[in-house]
Write a protein that holds these residues in place. Structure first.
Motif, PDB file in Angstrom:
ATOM      1  N   GLU A  93     -28.855 -10.823 -59.536  1.00  0.00           N
ATOM      2  CA  GLU A  93     -28.775 -10.449 -58.494  1.00  0.00           C
ATOM      3  C   GLU A  93     -27.643 -11.147 -57.562  1.00  0.00           C
ATOM      4  N   MET A  94     -27.010 -12.321 -57.825  1.00  0.00           N
ATOM      5  CA  MET A  94     -26.136 -13.036 -56.978  1.00  0.00           C
ATOM      6  C   MET A  94     -24.426 -12.837 -57.507  1.00  0.00           C
ATOM      7  N   LEU A 149     -27.689  -9.698 -48.078  1.00  0.00           N
ATOM      8  CA  LEU A 149     -27.420 -10.395 -49.008  1.00  0.00           C
ATOM      9  C   LEU A 149     -25.953 -10.854 -48.568  1.00  0.00           C
ATOM     10  N   ASP A 153     -22.452 -11.921 -49.125  1.00  0.00           N
ATOM     11  CA  ASP A 153     -21.807 -11.776 -50.406  1.00  0.00           C
ATOM     12  C   ASP A 153     -20.364 -12.052 -50.373  1.00  0.00           C
ATOM     13  N   LEU A 188     -27.332 -20.297 -53.346  1.00  0.00           N
ATOM     14  CA  LEU A 188     -26.577 -20.247 -54.597  1.00  0.00           C
ATOM     15  C   LEU A 188     -26.417 -21.863 -55.053  1.00  0.00           C
ATOM     16  N   LEU A 247     -29.524 -15.143 -50.228  1.00  0.00           N
ATOM     17  CA  LEU A 247     -30.159 -14.187 -49.818  1.00  0.00           C
ATOM     18  C   LEU A 247     -30.991 -14.826 -48.568  1.00  0.00           C
ATOM     19  N   PHE A 272     -19.762 -15.416 -57.885  1.00  0.00           N
ATOM     20  CA  PHE A 272     -21.171 -15.397 -57.524  1.00  0.00           C
ATOM     21  C   PHE A 272     -21.361 -15.208 -56.102  1.00  0.00           C
ATOM     22  N   TYR A 273     -22.199 -14.673 -55.223  1.00  0.00           N
ATOM     23  CA  TYR A 273     -22.607 -14.580 -53.830  1.00  0.00           C
ATOM     24  C   TYR A 273     -23.118 -15.759 -53.527  1.00  0.00           C
ATOM     25  N   SER A 274     -23.282 -15.901 -52.059  1.00  0.00           N
ATOM     26  CA  SER A 274     -23.805 -16.983 -51.436  1.00  0.00           C
ATOM     27  C   SER A 274     -25.281 -17.249 -51.305  1.00  0.00           C
ATOM     28  N   ILE A 285     -29.600 -15.362 -60.928  1.00  0.00           N
ATOM     29  CA  ILE A 285     -28.227 -15.591 -60.320  1.00  0.00           C
ATOM     30  C   ILE A 285     -27.523 -14.246 -61.004  1.00  0.00           C
TER      31      ILE A 285
END
Length: 644
Positions: A301-302, A393, A395, A265, A313, A309-311, A298
């Motif tokens: 998918e994130m 992911l 997450d 990210l 992939l 926001f997720y960290s 972002i």
């Protein structure tokens, strides 16, 4: 049987919850047991999308024979470096002192008192390439622990003492450092491929932000060309995901063709900032396209339903690195038909020979990156790719990384004008304050509950985000929150005597070191971000109050930056803004035209302050009035914004 990680929330720790190794999280329980049983600690630090962490886990931590050695002779502790950056920073410094390098997985051996006596990174299951096998290493350390402990532990105290030496602000942050740094970038620049030095090549977006700012202020054409060449080649290569958008972590080759396939990210946030800045300087649409496609990745998918926001992939899919991203030409032809498929393959360099292990990473190194004729086909390829296999992911939601995305979204809104990006920034900011702020402190992460209390990087990045939100909206509440965060950061982390900011505060767990990180690695250090924040607060609020704090912080960073300027790009950017500040525009709105005042297009790099008319800043002719100062001179008040 599950080990002691089964009730953790970190995706990385949960990946190891079913290992035969009797893992503990970093906890007093683990160290107490080590003391009671007189056993050393084996400390393993990594993160969920780390390829070599996966390799070592599969080879050794999932192996019953290796697990038996660890369980018999050691107490094993797993740490997610993203949830415990303090533990990671301390023991990575130790690893670098022992080995001259570092990286993840970090593998260390400690006494029950947390004092390290041996360190390394990845160790193979079987001896190869001159590397000792992990089982052999465990046996050697166990035997020496039992028979010759004094000599085994001897080097530890010397290294700890060395790392604990206090640094002082021995140098002054002189303007000449900027010219020296620009000259060093020119010597390191790869004119053919873009980037700096040889492989592997990391994006290091803060380097590009400095070069672009240096061009703005000093007109150095070489700096602009270095930034443009690098940004263009990163986008053209396989480092950028031409099917789904977004950038991978780094390039394993000098051409930006073959990436290390994990997507982080923070990398994407910083790259958005760099591409936005390049677009702001040059108005070339390619840079705006790169920023928007990365941001859309972002958001697609994130992004959590609540707005955070997720960290990351993972690099691996189906047990293979990069499998998710690779294509054979017949796949595309089968999907698009012969004519369109052949054209698509030719444009994106998808060939029978392949460019990575017999398959192809889509890239534009041999095509025109501004050719948009295949855009309508990308969604079809994207959906097909998703149907083949999936990526893991991570997450968890990290405060500092989310703050960087908020800043990037604000910048993209400023240069591109699309409201959806500012809306996403505001939504993420609300999530941050509702979820990661407990009323008194920030927290480092969220996943099924808040993580540890926040560290310097969390506070510095959130302050950076508030300043970005203020610049994008001119809403005073963001500036007020920035001041609040600055006060909290100084109270919790600042070293009033020796200068700089500690990574962790007095209320955090006390470790064997209390570092002050200054080096800008994949993301800017908390200390360099604070230098930039203090400079900007001085420009926006009070030079008298924040100016001395900014100068003190710049002087603290100067000693390390002089030794390795290209490793301190955010410091250089802060120093440039301090020594050669952008224009300051104070906008005084008339009540009759307030709405138009708030929608003004203002210079992107300026420090802008919105004020009500008063004795110091009256309206001219009863209309919205601009007060513009640059350097040490101010222009007369005007009803039209002067050219800057």
């Amino acid at each position: 049987m599950p080990n002691h990680l089964q009730h953790e929330t970190s995706p990385y720790l949960l990946q190891h919850a079913d290992n035969p190794v009797d893992w503990y999280p970093w906890s007093e329980e683990a160290f107490r047991r080590a003391r009671e049983e007189d056993k050393p600690i084996f400390l393993s630090i990594g993160y969920s999308t780390c390829h070599w962490c996966h390799v070592m886990a599969h080879e050794s931590f999932e192996d019953q024979e290796t697990a038996e050695l660890l369980n018999r002779w050691f107490i094993s502790v797993k740490v997610d470096r993203e949830e415990r950056p303090d533990v990671d920073s301390v023991y990575m410094a130790v690893c670098q002192a022992f080995t001259g390098g570092g990286g993840w997985p970090a593998s260390l051996f400690l006494t029950p008192e947390k004092r390290p006596f041996f360190a390394g990174t990845y160790f193979p299951k079987k001896r190869r390439g001159g590397m000792v096998s992990f089982g052999e290493l465990l046996t050697i350390i166990h035997e020496r622990w039992e028979r010759d402990r004094a000599s085994l532990l001897g080097p530890a105290e010397e290294i700890i003492a060395l790392l604990n030496q206090a640094k002082t602000a021995e140098d002054k942050a002189e303007p000449g450092m900027l010219e020296e740094a620009a000259g060093l970038y020119k010597r390191l620049f790869d004119r053919e491929n873009g980037g700096f030095g040889g492989a592997p090549k990391f994006p290091s977006s803060h380097n590009l932000l400095f070069l672009l700012a240096y061009y703005r202020r000093r007109g150095d054409q070489d700096c602009l060309e270095m930034a443009e060449r690098t940004l263009t080649q990163m986008y053209r290569g396989g480092l950028f995901d031409h099917i789904g958008g977004g950038f991978c972590r780094y390039s394993t080759d000098e051409r930006f063709l073959v990436p290390h396939f994990e997507k982080m990210l923070y990398d994407n946030a910083l790259l958005i900032l760099a591409y936005c800045e390049a677009y702001s300087v040059t108005r070339k649409r390619l840079y705006l396209l790169a920023a928007e496609r990365t941001t859309d990745f972002i958001l697609r998918e994130m992004t959590a339903p609540e707005g955070g926001f997720y960290s990351a992939l993972d690099a691996d899919s189906g047990g293979e690195e990069g499998k998710y991203y690779l294509f054979k030409p017949e796949e595309i032809i089968r999907l698009l038909g012969p004519e369109r498929g052949e054209s698509f393959n030719q444009h994106f360099d998808i060939t029978k020979a392949g460019n990575f292990e017999g398959k192809s990473i889509p890239n534009l190194l041999h095509s025109n990156p501004e050719d948009r004729s295949f855009d309508s086909l990308l969604e079809t390829i994207y959906q097909y790719r998703k149907s083949r296999c999936s990526l893991s992911l991570d997450d968890k939601i990290l405060t500092a990384w989310n703050a960087l995305v908020i800043a990037a979204l604000c910048r993209l809104y400023q240069v591109g004008g699309k409201q959806k990006y500012l809306d996403a920034a505001k939504r993420a900011d609300r999530f941050l304050w509702e979820t990661l702020w407990d009323g008194e402190n920030l927290h480092v992460s969220f996943r099924a509950g808040r993580g540890e209390k926040g560290f310097l990087d969390d506070y510095a990045a959130c302050l950076f985000a508030q300043l970005s939100l203020y610049r994008a909206t001119l809403e005073g509440a963001y500036l007020e929150r920035a001041e609040q965060l600055c006060r909290e950061t100084c109270e919790q982390f600042q070293d009033q005597e020796m200068g700089g900011f500690y990574l962790y505060g007095e209320e955090h767990e006390t470790l064997i070191l209390r570092p002050k990180e200054t080096y800008d690695a994949a993301q800017p250090s908390g200390n360099s971000l604070m230098a930039w924040n203090l400079v900007r607060l001085g420009q926006l609020i009070s030079e008298e109050h924040y100016g001395p704090l900014a100068e003190q912080q710049l002087d603290f960073l100067a000693a390390d930056a002089k030794q390795y300027p290209t490793g301190h790009a955010m410091f250089l950017l802060a120093l440039l803004d301090y020594r050669d500040p952008p224009p300051k525009v104070t906008v005084v709105c008339s009540d009759k035209n307030k709405a138009a005042c708030l929608s003004l297009e203002l210079p992107a790099e300026a420090a802008v302050v919105l004020r009500e008319p008063d004795g110091d800043y009256p309206l001219k002719n009863g209309k919205t009035t601009f007060y513009v100062c640059q350097g040490h001179s101010c222009q007369p008040p005007a009803n039209e914004l002067p050219n800057l």
